[in-house]
Design an enzyme around this catalytic site. Structure first.
Site, short mmCIF file in Angstrom:
data_model
loop_
_atom_site.label_atom_id
_atom_site.label_comp_id
_atom_site.label_asym_id
_atom_site.label_seq_id
_atom_site.Cartn_x
_atom_site.Cartn_y
_atom_site.Cartn_z
CD GLU A 83 -3.10 -0.83 2.14
OE1 GLU A 83 -4.19 -0.40 1.72
OE2 GLU A 83 -2.86 -1.06 3.34
CG HIS A 173 -8.39 -0.50 4.39
ND1 HIS A 173 -7.82 -0.22 3.18
CD2 HIS A 173 -7.35 -0.82 5.19
CE1 HIS A 173 -6.50 -0.38 3.25
NE2 HIS A 173 -6.20 -0.74 4.48
ZN LIG Z 1 -4.21 -0.89 5.03
#
Ligand SMILES: [Zn+2]
Length: 245
Positions: A83, A173
């Site tokens: 990410e 999330h």
């Molecule tokens: Zn994350």
């Protein structure tokens, strides 16, 4: 792969990034997951972020340099966070941002999946402002992603959702918090999580009715907090690096 043409980062900045990783782990903002980055002190198109690992274990040797395309510099082939595009696209879109925290800090999750709005309940979280945006990954990635910001496109959409806010919730999330420095972003990440816990408590106690900070109170409190930020940072830093005596 990006070519390196800039000076090495200030070692003091790298030390602070290590401290930020340890602090956020100690304070329960990150666990085995989550990450914190900082923009290079003399090259605005470069940012520093640990290799893919638990933040609480990060040391100086684990810090990597990335370009704003999210790729590492030189021949650094260590595994990077999937990410990392959260960081690269925020730095690309928002020049005033110098530090970014991404976490799954738990008390914020309910505010990303319900109509309840995260708002400043006390002076320590006055930076939250009136409308904390919620990023909806389905708008860009469809309804079958694994929820992770795996591409520059998703990172850019998240940066647009954040806009000029200090915090954006990521539905189902986690969240992203930004600041002008590592001490500021760490302060904000810790007190965003605290605000969410307290707000959930107050919603239950007050049967859904809360008196939040006014816009004027929030603005005045932000000015005050900016002046005392280093007090908390020095305490957290000493404890996280084992120098608290
Ligand atoms: Zn994350």
């Amino acid at each position: 792969m990006a070519t390196s043409q800039h000076r090495p980062a200030d070692p003091a900045l790298i030390d602070d990034l290590v401290a930020a990783n340890r602090i956020l782990a100690r304070e329960g903002v990150v666990d085995g997951f989550g990450h914190v980055s900082v923009r290079h002190d003399s090259a605005a198109g470069v940012f520093l972020l640990a290799r893919s690992m638990a933040p609480g274990l990060v040391a100086v040797a684990d810090i990597m340099e990335f370009a704003l395309d999210g790729e590492p510099f030189g021949d650094d082939r260590r595994t990077a966070y999937v990410e990392r595009f959260i960081h690269s696209e925020i730095y690309r879109a928002l020049p005033e941002v110098h530090a970014v925290v991404h976490s799954h800090s738990p008390a914020l999750i309910p505010f990303g999946v319900t109509a309840a709005k995260l708002r400043p309940i006390y002076h320590m979280s006055s930076f939250l402002g009136r409308d904390v945006p919620v990023f909806e990954i389905r708008d860009t990635g469809g309804d079958a992603t694994d929820m992770l910001i795996r591409t520059p496109e998703l990172g850019a959409a998240l940066a647009r959702s954040l806009g000029d806010a200090t915090v954006a919730l990521m539905r189902g999330h986690g969240n992203v918090v930004v600041g002008r420095s590592l001490p500021e972003v760490v302060f904000r990440a810790i007190y965003t999580e605290a605000n969410a816990r307290l707000q959930s408590d107050a919603l239950r106690l007050g049967e859904g009715r809360i008196t939040y900070l006014s816009d004027g109170e929030a603005a005045a409190s932000m000015t005050t907090n900016a002046g005392v930020l280093t007090r908390a940072w020095e305490l957290w830093r000493a404890a996280a690096l084992g120098k608290s005596g």
